[in-house]
Design a protein around this motif. Structure first.
Motif, PDB file in Angstrom:
ATOM      1  N   ILE A 123       0.829  -1.211   0.000  1.00  0.00           N
ATOM      2  CA  ILE A 123       0.000   0.000   0.000  1.00  0.00           C
ATOM      3  C   ILE A 123       0.863   1.259   0.000  1.00  0.00           C
ATOM      4  O   ILE A 123       0.622   2.192  -0.771  1.00  0.00           O
ATOM      5  N   VAL A 124       1.909   1.269   0.809  1.00  0.00           N
ATOM      6  CA  VAL A 124       2.755   2.477   0.874  1.00  0.00           C
ATOM      7  C   VAL A 124       3.511   2.701  -0.443  1.00  0.00           C
ATOM      8  O   VAL A 124       3.316   3.733  -1.098  1.00  0.00           O
ATOM      9  N   PRO A 125       4.371   1.760  -0.914  1.00  0.00           N
ATOM     10  CA  PRO A 125       5.135   2.080  -2.133  1.00  0.00           C
ATOM     11  C   PRO A 125       4.324   1.970  -3.425  1.00  0.00           C
ATOM     12  O   PRO A 125       4.529   2.753  -4.345  1.00  0.00           O
ATOM     13  N   ASN A 126       3.417   1.008  -3.512  1.00  0.00           N
ATOM     14  CA  ASN A 126       2.768   0.737  -4.801  1.00  0.00           C
ATOM     15  C   ASN A 126       1.436   1.446  -4.989  1.00  0.00           C
ATOM     16  O   ASN A 126       0.951   1.508  -6.105  1.00  0.00           O
ATOM     17  N   LEU A 127       0.842   1.957  -3.933  1.00  0.00           N
ATOM     18  CA  LEU A 127      -0.425   2.675  -4.099  1.00  0.00           C
ATOM     19  C   LEU A 127      -0.237   4.162  -3.789  1.00  0.00           C
ATOM     20  O   LEU A 127      -0.288   5.007  -4.690  1.00  0.00           O
ATOM     21  N   ILE A 128       0.074   4.457  -2.516  1.00  0.00           N
ATOM     22  CA  ILE A 128       0.247   5.878  -2.164  1.00  0.00           C
ATOM     23  C   ILE A 128       1.470   6.439  -2.893  1.00  0.00           C
ATOM     24  O   ILE A 128       1.472   7.578  -3.356  1.00  0.00           O
ATOM     25  N   SER A 132       0.650   9.644  -4.887  1.00  0.00           N
ATOM     26  CA  SER A 132       1.223  10.862  -4.304  1.00  0.00           C
ATOM     27  C   SER A 132       2.661  10.589  -3.857  1.00  0.00           C
ATOM     28  O   SER A 132       2.934  10.408  -2.665  1.00  0.00           O
ATOM     29  N   PRO A 133       3.597  10.573  -4.807  1.00  0.00           N
ATOM     30  CA  PRO A 133       4.989  10.228  -4.459  1.00  0.00           C
ATOM     31  C   PRO A 133       5.607  11.179  -3.436  1.00  0.00           C
ATOM     32  O   PRO A 133       6.390  10.746  -2.578  1.00  0.00           O
ATOM     33  N   ALA A 134       5.237  12.452  -3.508  1.00  0.00           N
ATOM     34  CA  ALA A 134       5.840  13.427  -2.586  1.00  0.00           C
ATOM     35  C   ALA A 134       5.494  13.095  -1.140  1.00  0.00           C
ATOM     36  O   ALA A 134       6.334  13.206  -0.238  1.00  0.00           O
ATOM     37  N   ASN A 138       8.311  12.302   1.765  1.00  0.00           N
ATOM     38  CA  ASN A 138       8.430  13.070   3.008  1.00  0.00           C
ATOM     39  C   ASN A 138       8.171  12.222   4.238  1.00  0.00           C
ATOM     40  O   ASN A 138       8.757  12.433   5.291  1.00  0.00           O
ATOM     41  N   TRP A 139       7.295  11.243   4.092  1.00  0.00           N
ATOM     42  CA  TRP A 139       6.808  10.524   5.275  1.00  0.00           C
ATOM     43  C   TRP A 139       7.571   9.224   5.539  1.00  0.00           C
ATOM     44  O   TRP A 139       8.066   9.003   6.650  1.00  0.00           O
ATOM     45  N   ALA A 140       7.689   8.385   4.492  1.00  0.00           N
ATOM     46  CA  ALA A 140       8.168   7.026   4.777  1.00  0.00           C
ATOM     47  C   ALA A 140       9.380   6.592   3.974  1.00  0.00           C
ATOM     48  O   ALA A 140      10.211   5.831   4.473  1.00  0.00           O
TER      49      ALA A 140
ATOM     50  N   LYS B 184      15.444  -1.934   1.665  1.00  0.00           N
ATOM     51  CA  LYS B 184      15.935  -0.860   2.544  1.00  0.00           C
ATOM     52  C   LYS B 184      15.329   0.499   2.191  1.00  0.00           C
ATOM     53  O   LYS B 184      15.639   1.491   2.821  1.00  0.00           O
ATOM     54  N   GLY B 185      14.528   0.535   1.114  1.00  0.00           N
ATOM     55  CA  GLY B 185      13.913   1.797   0.718  1.00  0.00           C
ATOM     56  C   GLY B 185      14.771   2.595  -0.249  1.00  0.00           C
ATOM     57  O   GLY B 185      14.467   3.757  -0.532  1.00  0.00           O
ATOM     58  N   THR B 186      15.833   1.994  -0.773  1.00  0.00           N
ATOM     59  CA  THR B 186      16.680   2.695  -1.741  1.00  0.00           C
ATOM     60  C   THR B 186      16.048   2.576  -3.127  1.00  0.00           C
ATOM     61  O   THR B 186      15.636   1.486  -3.533  1.00  0.00           O
ATOM     62  N   ALA B 187      15.980   3.703  -3.829  1.00  0.00           N
ATOM     63  CA  ALA B 187      15.386   3.675  -5.172  1.00  0.00           C
ATOM     64  C   ALA B 187      16.216   2.783  -6.093  1.00  0.00           C
ATOM     65  O   ALA B 187      17.455   2.761  -5.990  1.00  0.00           O
ATOM     66  N   LEU B 188      15.530   2.073  -6.977  1.00  0.00           N
ATOM     67  CA  LEU B 188      16.250   1.104  -7.819  1.00  0.00           C
ATOM     68  C   LEU B 188      17.310   1.768  -8.690  1.00  0.00           C
ATOM     69  O   LEU B 188      18.362   1.185  -8.948  1.00  0.00           O
ATOM     70  N   GLN B 189      17.039   3.025  -9.171  1.00  0.00           N
ATOM     71  CA  GLN B 189      18.047   3.632 -10.052  1.00  0.00           C
ATOM     72  C   GLN B 189      19.311   4.019  -9.295  1.00  0.00           C
ATOM     73  O   GLN B 189      20.344   4.291  -9.910  1.00  0.00           O
ATOM     74  N   ASP B 190      19.250   4.015  -7.953  1.00  0.00           N
ATOM     75  CA  ASP B 190      20.450   4.311  -7.153  1.00  0.00           C
ATOM     76  C   ASP B 190      21.236   3.051  -6.805  1.00  0.00           C
ATOM     77  O   ASP B 190      22.250   3.118  -6.114  1.00  0.00           O
ATOM     78  N   ILE B 191      20.748   1.899  -7.218  1.00  0.00           N
ATOM     79  CA  ILE B 191      21.447   0.641  -6.943  1.00  0.00           C
ATOM     80  C   ILE B 191      22.225   0.253  -8.205  1.00  0.00           C
ATOM     81  O   ILE B 191      21.610  -0.003  -9.256  1.00  0.00           O
ATOM     82  N   PRO B 192      23.556   0.212  -8.133  1.00  0.00           N
ATOM     83  CA  PRO B 192      24.355   0.004  -9.361  1.00  0.00           C
ATOM     84  C   PRO B 192      23.945  -1.226 -10.157  1.00  0.00           C
ATOM     85  O   PRO B 192      23.824  -1.157 -11.375  1.00  0.00           O
ATOM     86  N   MET B 193      23.707  -2.346  -9.475  1.00  0.00           N
ATOM     87  CA  MET B 193      23.432  -3.574 -10.229  1.00  0.00           C
ATOM     88  C   MET B 193      22.018  -3.617 -10.827  1.00  0.00           C
ATOM     89  O   MET B 193      21.683  -4.521 -11.579  1.00  0.00           O
TER      90      MET B 193
END
Lengths: 304, 321
Positions: A123-128, A132-134, A138-140, B184-193
């Motif tokens: 829900i957090v990464p794939n929906l919200i 609303s990416p911003a 900011n939050w999570a 870990k919450g790191t965006a995929l484009q920031d992961i070299p592999m």
């Protein structure tokens, strides 16, 4: 002597032995250790699992060290795991309140875990995060940047369908929840139909159309030929057994009889594999009790 | 064995002591009379000892039972062996702690093998607790024994996504539609592999460790069947699951590890080649757990034989009366 009294005595002796082993022996039992690793220039500390052996080596090198530490929380977790393992095993003797407690805790913890994981991973990464990416940045998830963080309003559709699904809980208008449910069932049935048609029906046809006379580099290969013949015969007999348009007499009856044999051998093999799986489950729980909890064995040299 | 029995006399005493009432029952009622009215808890106790004693023996002595790799385990090993250093492989750990006893040793051996081959490892899970299983295996193998490997360069944990087979279907063509960050919450484009990785068709091999639904069957149906030339899959399954996957061998699944036996065979292949003269015992979990399997299977076979003999004896007696 009454059976209840005998069991009470056995339990008390077992408890006394456990306390004695944990407190009076030189090795002890059931303790967990961690390694304190500073993260982000010491802003916070990460506690990684460590073994008693690593702790002993660190203390022998420097008695005042603070890298390897005894962990109360992990130790309590270990004893809880041992208690619940024994509680579940107690069902073999008969249904009892301790088993009921273990069962209820398992169900409760599993449900809570699923909810939390679904919230943070979906829900957090794939929906919200899509709508609303911003907000999510900011939050999570401050790491959510670049093209992956672009707004995608198509995700409003699953949001609306999700809300409609929750309408089931409302006292009125439960019919609203049937529409997203129909969408889920329809799309799932469609996906499954194609997958089974391709993956099971057509692919299995391909897998069972085999040459029964196999030549390997110009010479007859008896073992592969026999294997293929067995597969083809097994499939044909098995299919004939489930073919009820004709009476199972004559050649059809004989093939159906053969089909029963093939099916029984298949069930036997499946049962054998199941037995192996269940014994493996029992083995790992006993290994946990003997190794991690009671410290009676040390197969992986954790305490050397 | 003699030394073991002498030093661990108390275990032998506990086994015999616990079975004394059963022996007395046999003496009082006779063989057939006792077995016909045997309390099932005696069978549980026999099973307990047949599993516990070998675990204790193997744990104390460190000995394991000999294992001969089968063709299927060798096929799994060969599939990974043929890969070149730097090739990307997807490891999907679709199981939870209930299957750890069977699948944990396979997962450990797969990661050890991939590390030794210097493959780039992309971990993911279709089961919620799969992400923790990945972390455990990474801790056990990579962080403990191969600390030179760098997260994001040599391996990455993409974690769990819900959606079962839907996840497979999506990431086959667009990985980023579902995975925007790692665990870990790191965006995929920031992961070299992750640079240049658009979908899992780019993986040289998919390794699935699966305990049920979603698992190997779904990987076959939704990944291998639609893209037979691009997706190659090897799998390790629980005993219950393995029989459902055998029909896909060898065309859709070239190699399959079935239950703890498959794990032990594959472990042996990996350790024989990469383990050195004194392999770390943590890479021998599968081989160690084959000891209890042997004795428990002997007990089950014995019980089946005895039960059948009793059944026929009883039937004959009923006919005569």
């Amino acid at each position: 002597m009454r059976r209840e009294n005998i069991w009470t005595i056995v339990m008390l002796v077992g408890l006394a032995a456990l306390i004695g082993r944990a407190t009076l022996t030189s090795t002890g039992m059931g303790r967990e250790y961690v390694r304190a690793v500073p993260v982000a220039n010491g802003q916070w500390t990460e506690y990684q699992p460590a073994t008693y052996g690593q702790y002993l080596r660190a203390v022998n090198g420097n008695p005042a060290q603070t890298e390897y530490l005894f962990s109360w929380s992990r130790t309590i977790g270990l004893w809880a795991a041992a208690f619940f393992t024994l509680a579940v095993f107690s069902f073999l003797f008969g249904d009892n309140p301790i088993y009921k407690v273990a069962e209820a805790v398992l169900v409760g913890v599993s449900a809570a875990y699923w909810i939390v994981v679904a919230f943070w991973d979906v829900i957090v990464p794939n929906l919200i995060g899509k709508i609303s990416p911003a907000t999510i940045q900011n939050w999570a998830m401050p790491g959510l940047t670049g093209p992956d963080a672009a707004r995608d309003l198509w995700y409003l559709i699953p949001l609306i369908l999700g809300i409609m699904l929750l309408w089931r809980l409302a006292p009125k208008g439960t019919w609203i929840s049937r529409w997203p449910l129909a969408f889920v069932i329809g799309s799932f049935a469609g996906l499954q139909m194609i997958a089974f048609l391709h993956g099971d029906f057509l692919a299995q046809l391909r897998n069972t159309v085999l040459p029964v006379i196999v030549m390997n580099q110009g010479t007859f290969d008896p073992s592969t030929s026999f294997k293929n013949l067995l597969i083809v015969a097994g499939v044909l007999c098995g299919v004939v057994y489930f073919f009820f348009s004709f009476e199972h007499t004559g050649i059809v009856g004989k093939m159906a009889q053969g089909g029963i044999w093939f099916l029984m051998i298949t069930f036997g093999a499946a049962f054998g594999y199941t037995v192996m799986g269940r014994i493996a489950l029992l083995a790992i729980r006993l290994e946990f009790l003997l190794d991690d909890w009671l410290w009676l064995i040390d197969p992986t040299n954790k305490r050397v | 064995m003699r030394d073991f029995l002498i030093h661990q006399w108390w275990l032998l005493a506990a086994v015999i002591g616990s079975l004394v009432p059963l022996i007395l029952q046999f003496a009082r009622r006779g063989f057939t009379g006792t077995l016909l009215e045997l309390d099932r808890r005696w069978i549980f106790l026999l099973m307990l000892w047949s599993v516990l004693v070998p675990i204790y023996y193997v744990g104390v002595t460190g000995r394991t039972f000999p294992e001969v790799p089968s063709a299927l385990s060798r096929a799994v090993f060969d599939e990974i062996e043929r890969l070149k250093p730097g090739d990307p492989v997807l490891l999907s750990f679709d199981y939870d702690p209930t299957a750890e006893g069977e699948l944990g040793p396979m997962a450990t051996a797969f990661v050890r093998h991939a590390v030794e081959k210097k493959l780039r490892m992309y971990f993911m899970a279709l089961w919620p607790v799969g992400a923790q299983m990945i972390d455990n295996t990474i801790d056990k193998v990579i962080r403990a024994d191969f600390p030179d490997l760098v997260y994001g360069r040599d391996y990455v944990n993409l974690g769990y996504k819900s959606g079962n087979e839907g996840v497979i279907k999506v990431i086959l063509t667009n990985l980023r539609a579902l995975y925007t960050t790692d665990t870990k919450g790191t965006a995929l484009q920031d992961i070299p592999m992750m640079r240049g990785i658009e979908n899992i068709q780019q993986m040289k091999l998919v390794i699935n460790v699966g305990a049920g639904y979603p698992g190997t069957k779904e990987w076959v149906q939704y990944a291998v069947i639609p893209y037979p030339d691009k997706i190659r899959l090897v799998a390790g399954n629980t005993g219950v699951q393995a029989t459902q996957i055998y029909p896909y061998v060898p065309l859709q699944v070239p190699g399959l590890l079935g239950a703890i036996k498959g794990a032990a065979e594959y472990e042996k292949l990996v350790i024989d080649k990469y383990g050195g003269p004194n392999p770390d015992p943590k890479y021998l979990d599968g081989l160690r757990r084959m000891g209890p399997q042997l004795f428990a299977h002997l007990l089950v076979i014995g019980l089946i034989v005895v039960a059948n003999v009793l059944y026929f004896l009883n039937r004959r007696r009923e006919r005569h009366t």
